[in-house]
Write a protein that holds these residues in place. Structure first.
Motif, mmCIF file in Angstrom:
data_model
loop_
_atom_site.group_PDB
_atom_site.id
_atom_site.type_symbol
_atom_site.label_atom_id
_atom_site.label_comp_id
_atom_site.label_asym_id
_atom_site.label_seq_id
_atom_site.Cartn_x
_atom_site.Cartn_y
_atom_site.Cartn_z
ATOM 1 N N GLY A 639 8.464 1.675 -6.982
ATOM 2 C CA GLY A 639 8.520 1.174 -5.609
ATOM 3 C C GLY A 639 8.556 -0.331 -5.542
ATOM 4 N N ALA A 640 7.875 -0.989 -6.500
ATOM 5 C CA ALA A 640 7.840 -2.453 -6.503
ATOM 6 C C ALA A 640 9.216 -3.060 -6.753
ATOM 7 C CB ALA A 640 6.849 -2.948 -7.546
ATOM 8 N N ILE A 643 11.189 -4.494 -3.840
ATOM 9 C CA ILE A 643 10.668 -5.663 -3.123
ATOM 10 C C ILE A 643 11.466 -6.900 -3.544
ATOM 11 C CG2 ILE A 643 8.626 -7.124 -2.808
ATOM 12 C CD1 ILE A 643 6.962 -4.587 -3.323
ATOM 13 N N ALA A 720 5.597 -8.814 1.347
ATOM 14 C CA ALA A 720 6.082 -7.440 1.165
ATOM 15 C C ALA A 720 5.318 -6.723 0.045
ATOM 16 C CB ALA A 720 7.582 -7.462 0.867
ATOM 17 N N TYR A 724 2.932 -3.332 0.352
ATOM 18 C CA TYR A 724 3.199 -2.160 -0.498
ATOM 19 C C TYR A 724 1.953 -1.760 -1.284
ATOM 20 C CZ TYR A 724 4.977 0.431 -4.549
ATOM 21 O OH TYR A 724 5.168 1.363 -5.547
ATOM 22 N N THR A 727 -0.836 0.238 0.462
ATOM 23 C CA THR A 727 -0.590 1.679 0.603
ATOM 24 C C THR A 727 -0.575 2.385 -0.746
ATOM 25 O OG1 THR A 727 0.711 1.267 2.599
ATOM 26 C CG2 THR A 727 1.027 3.392 1.497
ATOM 27 N N ALA A 728 0.136 1.775 -1.739
ATOM 28 C CA ALA A 728 0.354 2.473 -3.010
ATOM 29 C C ALA A 728 -0.842 2.393 -3.947
ATOM 30 C CB ALA A 728 1.590 1.880 -3.693
#
Length: 946
Positions: A639-640, A643, A720, A724, A727-728
């Motif tokens: 997910g990173a 960004i 950002a 993230y 949440t993660a």
């Protein structure tokens, strides 16, 4: 030779010559001897002029070792005018010259307590009266030097108009004229007896390294403004010339002992003797010691704390040696012991010798040599302070005069001994040399045109064993050669035209540099002069600009993470950092030394995570969280990668968007050019009042910066990335902390702090194969700033002889601005630090002094010095808060009162006592960022002449 100089030389050599009188005139000869009225001794070096009733100077000459002169002049009636150092200017008897005959005109003149129009040599490289020089010249004469106990030659210049001084210790200073001061500065062209006085290769003016003592100085001359047309490169800020006494003219022995506050002990001695009428020698020396004002550098202290707390972690961040090999355990231990190890006990000694030979009145030779050993002291550099240990500076000089010919050759040497940097503990080796050869001739075409021409050769030979010039050690020698011509045309007794041109070649530059100069000098009367001048001066790249390659130590707060500074000169080729599309060529991270990585989200994330884990492991309070982040990090990596990247400016701490052009190549270094226009007045009113005023305007192009950081740091967009991670990773971190025994609210707060730390850690620093570093080193380098810096200024002074015993002096200097922005910042925003040039000196400064010299042997001087507030932006020394910038506070304004008292002991011939108190009221002040706060210094000196 360039087209420009060929054209100008042709104009000077041929265009002006027809204006000189054509055809021979009927002439006669005048000869005589000039002596001291009280002692009857000959006066050497006096300027003798035959002045016609119209004011025209018919002929002039300088007296020889016997005080004799001889001139040939057109027949007529003249007044004998005599000027000599310590005697002022005296008009003597009328002289009638008959064609084909010989007239004798002797004169005995008296010394004066105060001189308003002394002789100078620095403005035109020939002897002339200060009032008639084509430039503003300030003089500190022998009487002033003798009356003031001083620990450095610069102490005599503190009340001189336009002179800016940084005081970083009892003896350590940086001095310039009309601003643009810097730490480790060499922009002022400093000379001692026509010899460059700066440290070779490093080109820095450590004026306390000058081996001669105060007892040797005859006078000090300061030319305000540029002088490249005669002196060549690195004279855009002016010229300081220290002129010493010849043993053929000044014999005897002087011994003095000074002591006072800060445990100062200063012992000096000079002895000079004539073995015959034609040969003399002198030897002088000094010893100085004292306890300096203390200062603690937080960067040094942080490095020492890290090395003591976690030696292994600190050692892992250290660079390799000059040969690319890892440092040995013993060397690492030695460097760690040196961190922040300042020795505030200052010690130095010097020895100087000189032999003068004048076999005939027309020929003279002088052989000199001297050495200074800075046994202990702290000197500031662009990458922090250095602890000096047994640094030896030396010189060897031979000078020759024959009629109007002058030639010299000299060698300056340096050996830094066991000196080391206090931020890194790394040794500084400097065994550099500079060799210079010069020749000059002065000729006259008739009585109206005078030509001065000559040439210079300079060879600079750095030798640093890789400690300063690193990978460039084997290719860092360079040569410079220059040729010049100056013409002075006497259009009328009231009007002179001075024009000069010079061209210089540098082996590391593709194109030569052209330096023209022009001056119009109007003398409405013998005691008043108006000047209009134009100068184009330049500073060539120094050895540091071209070849510097040195570890600059930890990168401030990023140092514990393994980020360091690499100080590297761009040289003539520059440093590539981006490809053709403006994208960075790569980055380096502390945990993968030797590897140049692509700049992408994956590499940046991996580095940020690894650095976070390393910092957690180093802290016992957070070491237990390492397994959690080792497990958590790879799981959220995917997910990173979505960004966007961001870039961090290490100078300002500001985060910006990443994209093409975020990093730019560093261009090859070029000469910095200064163009100056100046109008000046100097006038002597009633032989009691001297007034001087100069207004100047200057344009600087390709301004060479001090060391500036040019590579950004890369990280994922903090905003950002933080959102993230909340949440993660946030819930997992909170759960782990709760399981470790923390209450829920405290666990949530600590999780937030950990996430904030994570997103602020940079993943790497922009780099390339051109950056001489294996690790994550921020590049500090020199650049030529684009655009043009323009400024103007005003220098005023007045000296009034109130009586034969009292003198009043006033000076005031103003510069239009103390900082300059090279871009137009958006509305409401400050100038970016990378585009801000600071004068590093005040806009306004002033002095007032009152002096007394009585026949009873008592003398006194009081002076008040005001220095205005100013911002600082010099290498790592930044203080911009007063203009809305970062760093430390600006230098605050201060006003100081100094007092000097002297008395000749009546019952002991040749003995005197002087008391000098600087900053009488002990006002705590600092003259720059990164220097100690300075207070009062009182010195008592006993002096004996025999």
């Amino acid at each position: 030779m360039g087209v420009q100089i060929r054209r100008l030389l042709a104009v000077l050599a041929f265009g002006l010559v027809p204006l000189a009188p054509a055809g021979a005139q009927t002439t006669g000869t005048v000869q005589g001897r000039i002596t001291d009225a009280a002692a009857g001794t000959p006066i050497v070096g006096a300027l003798v002029e035959l002045v016609a009733s119209s004011g025209r100077i018919g002929a002039s000459a300088v007296t020889n070792a016997e005080g004799r002169y001889r001139v040939t002049v057109e027949a007529g009636s003249y007044t004998l005018s005599i000027s000599a150092v310590g005697y002022g200017t005296r008009r003597s008897q009328s002289v009638q010259v008959t064609a084909g005959s010989m007239a004798t005109a002797d004169a005995a003149i008296e010394s004066v307590a105060f001189e308003l129009n002394p002789l100078v040599v620095t403005a035109s490289r020939k002897q002339e009266k200060a009032l008639e020089a084509p430039a503003r010249v300030e003089i500190v004469n022998e009487r002033e030097i003798e009356a003031r106990p001083a620990l450095s030659p610069i102490d005599h210049l503190r009340s001189t108009p336009a002179v800016d001084v940084i005081t970083s210790g009892l003896q350590s200073t940086n001095v310039v004229v009309r601003g643009f001061n810097n730490i480790f500065s060499g922009s002022l062209h400093a000379l001692t007896d026509n010899r460059i006085a700066g440290v070779p290769s490093l080109r820095v003016n450590l004026m306390h390294f000058v081996p001669q003592t105060n007892d040797d100085f005859e006078r000090m001359e300061v030319v305000l403004g540029p002088g490249s047309a005669l002196y060549g490169p690195n004279t855009s800020s002016g010229v300081l010339h220290i002129i010493t006494k010849s043993p053929l003219d000044r014999q005897g022995t002087t011994f003095s002992v000074s002591g006072g506050e800060k445990s100062v002990l200063h012992v000096t001695g000079r002895t000079a003797h004539r073995l015959s009428d034609r040969f003399g020698f002198k030897v002088s020396g000094q010893w100085f010691q004292g306890n300096d004002w203390e200062f603690r550098d937080p960067v040094e202290e942080a490095a020492r704390t890290q090395a003591r707390t976690s030696f292994a972690t600190w050692a892992a961040t250290q660079p390799r040696d000059a040969n690319g090999n890892p440092l040995s355990a013993a060397e690492l231990q030695l460097r760690a012991s040196r961190l922040a190890a300042r020795d505030f006990a200052v010690k130095r000694w010097s020895l100087d010798s000189r032999a003068d030979w004048r076999p005939t009145p027309e020929f003279g030779a002088s052989l000199t040599a001297g050495w200074t050993s800075a046994t202990s002291g702290v000197e500031l550099t662009g990458i922090g302070a250095a602890q000096v240990q047994d640094w030896i500076y030396g010189y060897y000089q031979a000078r020759f005069n024959y009629n109007r010919w002058f030639a010299q050759a000299y060698l300056n040497t340096s050996d830094a001994g066991d000196t080391y940097l206090l931020r890194t503990g790394a040794p500084i080796v400097d065994k550099s040399k500079v060799f210079v050869a010069q020749g000059q001739h002065l000729s006259s075409l008739g009585s109206s045109l005078e030509l001065t021409y000559g040439g210079d050769f300079i060879r600079t030979m750095p030798a640093t064993e890789g400690t300063i010039n690193g990978s460039r050690e084997d290719s860092d020698n360079f040569n410079q050669f220059g040729a010049y011509l100056q013409a002075k045309l006497v259009v009328s007794p009231k009007f002179d035209i001075v024009a000069a041109a010079r061209e210089d070649w540098h082996s590391e530059l593709e194109d030569p540099v052209f330096s023209p100069r022009a001056a119009l000098v109007f003398k409405p009367s013998a005691d008043h002069t108006l000047r209009g001048t134009y100068n184009r001066a330049f500073s060539t790249p120094s050895s540091l600009n071209l070849f510097l390659d040195i570890d600059g130590g930890p990168a401030g707060a990023l140092g514990p993470l393994g980020f360091r500074v690499r100080a590297q000169g761009p040289g003539k080729a520059g440093i590539r950092l981006a490809d053709g599309s403006g994208q960075p060529l790569g980055m380096r991270t502390p945990l993968q030394p030797g590897q140049l990585l692509a700049v992408n989200a994956g590499n940046v994330y991996d580095a940020q995570l690894a650095l976070l884990i390393a910092s957690l492991r180093a802290n016992p309070a957070t070491a237990g969280l390492v397994p959690l982040f080792q497990q958590l990090g790879p799981a959220i990596r995917g997910g990173a990668l979505q960004i966007p990247l961001a870039q961090l400016n290490a100078s300002t701490g500001q985060v910006g968007a990443f994209g093409p052009g975020v990093v730019q190549d560093v261009a090859g270094i070029k000469p910095s050019i200064s163009t100056t226009y100046e109008a000046g007045y100097k006038g002597l009113i009633g032989e009691r009042l001297l007034l001087a005023a100069d207004v100047w305007y200057e344009e600087k192009t390709d301004f060479t910066s001090p060391l500036v950081l040019r590579t950004p740091l890369y990280l994922l967009s903090p905003q950002a990335f933080g959102a993230y991670l909340q949440t993660a990773a946030g819930p997992a971190i909170v759960q782990a902390l709760v399981q470790a025994g923390l209450p829920l609210a405290q666990a949530q707060a600590q999780a937030g702090q950990l996430i904030t730390s994570w997103v602020r850690i940079p993943g790497g620093v922009s780099s390339s194969a051109d950056v001489a570093a294996r690790g994550a080193d921020l590049l500090a380098t020199y650049v030529n700033f684009p655009g043009e810096v323009t400024l103007w200024g005003l220098d005023l002074s007045g000296q009034a002889i109130l009586s034969d015993e009292w003198q009043l002096g006033l000076t005031y200097s103003h510069v239009s601005d103390h900082n300059f922005c090279l871009v137009d910042p958006p509305a409401g925003q400050q100038c970016p630090a990378a585009q801000l040039i600071a004068l590093n000196a005040p806009k306004d400064k002033a002095t007032a002094s009152l002096g007394y010299r009585g026949a009873s042997g008592f003398s006194a001087e009081s002076r008040v010095r005001f220095t205005g507030e100013f911002p600082v932006n010099s290498a790592d020394f930044i203080g911009l808060q007063c203009i809305g910038g970062g760093g430390q506070e600006c230098v605050e304004s201060f006003t100081l009162v100094d007092l000097t008292l002297g008395y000749r002991l009546p019952n002991l011939s040749g003995a005197s006592v002087q008391l000098a108190v600087t900053n009488v009221f002990d006002e705590a002040y600092r003259s720059f960022v990164g220097v100690p706060t300075v207070g009062r210094l009182a010195l008592l000196r006993l002096r004996y002449d025999f």
